[in-house]
Design an enzyme around this catalytic site. Sequence first.
Site, PDB file in Angstrom:
ATOM      1  N   ALA A  75      -3.516 -16.399  31.769  1.00 26.01           N
ATOM      2  CA  ALA A  75      -2.048 -16.405  31.884  1.00 26.01           C
ATOM      3  C   ALA A  75      -1.557 -17.803  32.264  1.00 26.01           C
ATOM      4  CB  ALA A  75      -1.586 -15.371  32.901  1.00 26.01           C
ATOM      5  N   CYS A 112     -10.164  -7.108  21.001  1.00 26.48           N
ATOM      6  CA  CYS A 112      -9.874  -6.400  22.251  1.00 26.48           C
ATOM      7  C   CYS A 112      -9.170  -5.059  22.036  1.00 26.48           C
ATOM      8  CB  CYS A 112      -9.004  -7.270  23.141  1.00 26.48           C
ATOM      9  SG  CYS A 112      -7.354  -7.545  22.440  1.00 26.48           S
ATOM     10  N   CYS A 160      -0.158  -8.780  20.028  1.00 29.62           N
ATOM     11  CA  CYS A 160      -1.507  -9.356  20.019  1.00 29.62           C
ATOM     12  C   CYS A 160      -1.752 -10.087  21.327  1.00 29.62           C
ATOM     13  CB  CYS A 160      -1.660 -10.319  18.841  1.00 29.62           C
ATOM     14  SG  CYS A 160      -3.254 -11.153  18.815  1.00 29.62           S
ATOM     15  N   GLN A 198     -10.912 -15.070  36.123  1.00 33.46           N
ATOM     16  CA  GLN A 198     -11.718 -13.854  36.014  1.00 33.46           C
ATOM     17  C   GLN A 198     -11.999 -13.471  34.564  1.00 33.46           C
ATOM     18  OE1 GLN A 198     -10.831 -10.601  38.535  1.00 33.46           O
ATOM     19  NE2 GLN A 198     -10.265 -11.890  40.244  1.00 33.46           N
ATOM     20  N   GLN A 227       0.851  -1.190   0.000  1.00 34.91           N
ATOM     21  CA  GLN A 227       0.000   0.000   0.000  1.00 34.91           C
ATOM     22  C   GLN A 227       0.887   1.239   0.000  1.00 34.91           C
ATOM     23  OE1 GLN A 227      -2.205   1.455   3.550  1.00 34.91           O
ATOM     24  NE2 GLN A 227      -4.024   1.053   2.334  1.00 34.91           N
ATOM     25  N   TYR A 251      -6.701   9.930   4.713  1.00 36.09           N
ATOM     26  CA  TYR A 251      -5.331  10.295   4.348  1.00 36.09           C
ATOM     27  C   TYR A 251      -5.342  11.192   3.109  1.00 36.09           C
ATOM     28  CZ  TYR A 251      -3.927   6.936   7.892  1.00 36.09           C
ATOM     29  OH  TYR A 251      -3.751   6.284   9.086  1.00 36.09           O
TER      30      TYR A 251
HETATM   31 FE1  SF4 Z   1      -6.892  -8.216  20.265  1.00 32.44          FE
HETATM   32 FE2  SF4 Z   1      -5.028  -9.519  18.806  1.00 32.44          FE
HETATM   33 FE3  SF4 Z   1      -7.464  -9.151  17.820  1.00 32.44          FE
HETATM   34 FE4  SF4 Z   1      -5.835  -7.077  18.099  1.00 32.44          FE
HETATM   35  S1  SF4 Z   1      -5.535  -8.830  16.749  1.00 32.44           S
HETATM   36  S2  SF4 Z   1      -7.993  -7.137  18.615  1.00 32.44           S
HETATM   37  S3  SF4 Z   1      -4.746  -7.623  19.992  1.00 32.44           S
HETATM   38  S4  SF4 Z   1      -6.947 -10.348  19.628  1.00 32.44           S
END
Ligand code: SF4
Length: 639
Positions: free
Chosen positions: A391, A344, A360, A418, A102, A172
């Site tokens: 974890a 997320c 990520c 949790q 790109q 852009y």
């Molecule tokens: Fe979350 Fe990974 Fe998806 Fe980004 S790519 S939203 S860090 S799970």
Amino acid sequence: MKFERMFSPGKIGNMAVKNRLIVPPMLTEYAAEDGKLTERYIRYYEEKAKGGWGLIICEDNSVDPHGGGFKNVAGLWDDAFMAMHEELTDRVHKYGAKIAVQVYHAGRESDSSITGVKPVAPSAIPDPTERETPHELTINEIKVLTEEFAQAIYRAKNAGYDAAELHGAHGYLINQFVSPFSNKRTDEYGGNIMNRLRFPLEIITRSQELAGDDFPIIYRISADEMVEGGLTIEDTKVIAQMLEEAGIAALHVSAGVYKSGAIVSAPSAAKTAPFSDYALQIRKLLKIPVFTVDKIVYPYVAESLLKEGKADFIAMGRASIADPELPNKVREGRMEEILPCIGCWQGCQGKIAEQEPVSCLVNPRTGKENTHTVIKTDEKKKIMVIGGGPAGMEAAIVAAKRGHDVTIYDKADRLGGQWLLAAVPPGKEMLNSFTVWQKGELARNGVRIELNCEVTPALVDLEHPDEIIYAAGATPVVPPIPGADGYNVCTANDILSGKRDLTGDAVVIGGGLVGAETAEHIAVHNHMVTIVEMLPEIAAEMPDAPKVFLMESLERNKVAMYTNTKVLKITEKGVTVETADGTKDIPAGMVVMAIGSRPNKSLADALSEKYRVTIVGDADKVGKALDGIMNAYDTALAI
Ligand code: SF4
């Protein structure tokens, strides 16, 4: 579902693509500050080629040394960069993938703190999010930039890219010319649609002169800018037809600009494939292929979009970060092994917002493909993992993959800790898909699981492990507020786990992420909710886009929010607070504490006198799941 459409070959101009799956351009910040590609950058894309994607479109490469909107933007403005681009295209081609790049210029969606010079734009109007008034480009400067774009595309061809994508979306520079939101010129580059489109059309013509009209140029477009006075889908339908006549090979249909940016990389609370209807509307008018993009996580959705004719190719950005091997896993029927993006924003867009390299949450290997490969150990060890949250599970999975003998223990009757509660509020269901994947990986890698098992020093002595990974999480804090021990008081965890019934109106004490999402959960179950927060901002720690969706939901559900407000006492009737305007009673049937948590470390401290113990996740330091999982992954790699 059979994935016949997804794995049927396609064509973009004269470029044959082995399947319909595209990695769209997403900034990584893995390039060097001077615009050169790095080994890290190349390795990241190589991994996707290996994973079976048909076409990889590398992230925004600037056409000018001052054209980047971020610190580490790759460049195509200099012949000195060619060797690394050639290395990249060679390595990607080895896996049968096609690769495009790109090309872009950020224009007014940048600022002088990044580029060292005043930003440029069609008109001297600041971007609402950047706020620095740009220099209005002269005709001569526009001609120079046109040549720079074309030269960058010519370099792309010479470096072995199979195509180039013009970034005409997301506000852009090219988009700024085309849109009346940012282009207020009255010369031949402004006013009517033909003039506003002149800049990209001249770039396309000149690029074809240099690179040949058979070198495919893809155009990325924002179908609807979603801002007042900006382009709408009806404008874009016209623009799309004009671009097709100019000879572009495909149209990559996105939406939004910086001001409406929350939807550009839609978080978990957004609907699936939010721009696919735009793609369909545009596709009906064109003969060239159309791509759809954004929040297409599951292969089933991709196949369904193709079947429905909404697009010819499916661009799956964050899904490719979470699992670069997604296409191969689908093709081989290994569906349950696909590591799902959970929307997320913590590692990808969240890091970019902080001007840091992409990572990520679900895939700690992202951007560390060279250094973080799981290698079998020569020295098999017996490992106890105490705590079955994300974890703990991550550490157990990686340790088991390395060949260690691993058992994971949790005092609850299920794995997830949790994290299971974090998945309860509206729009957070995708978190469960990660838990399902982790549980599957534990099973696939032979980890023993002991549930309903409170680990004691005696049990550890009995097992006598070589190493302990301690991931016992954190416990909610209940502050010493008068009345905090009342029958009407509970924690956010009590509500989200269903241990406490929802009774009457609620006051949530603490407006951080957990408090705000718990308030949303209560509100959508038809209770009036008030959030009381001491800080000036609700959900201050949350990344931008998820926060936009959350705040809209809180407002839609009429959640009252008090910031800079202190709780003085809790009574049977509710809470008394102190605001800047004085004290106030807020009536409530239930008072929910969401003040925060503290690490559960006591057992780890006791065990570390006799054993080698590594504490990971919230048990080490309460913080983002991204950091906890990364820390767990690194710990297991090092054992
Ligand atoms: Fe979350 Fe990974 Fe998806 Fe980004 S790519 S939203 S860090 S799970």
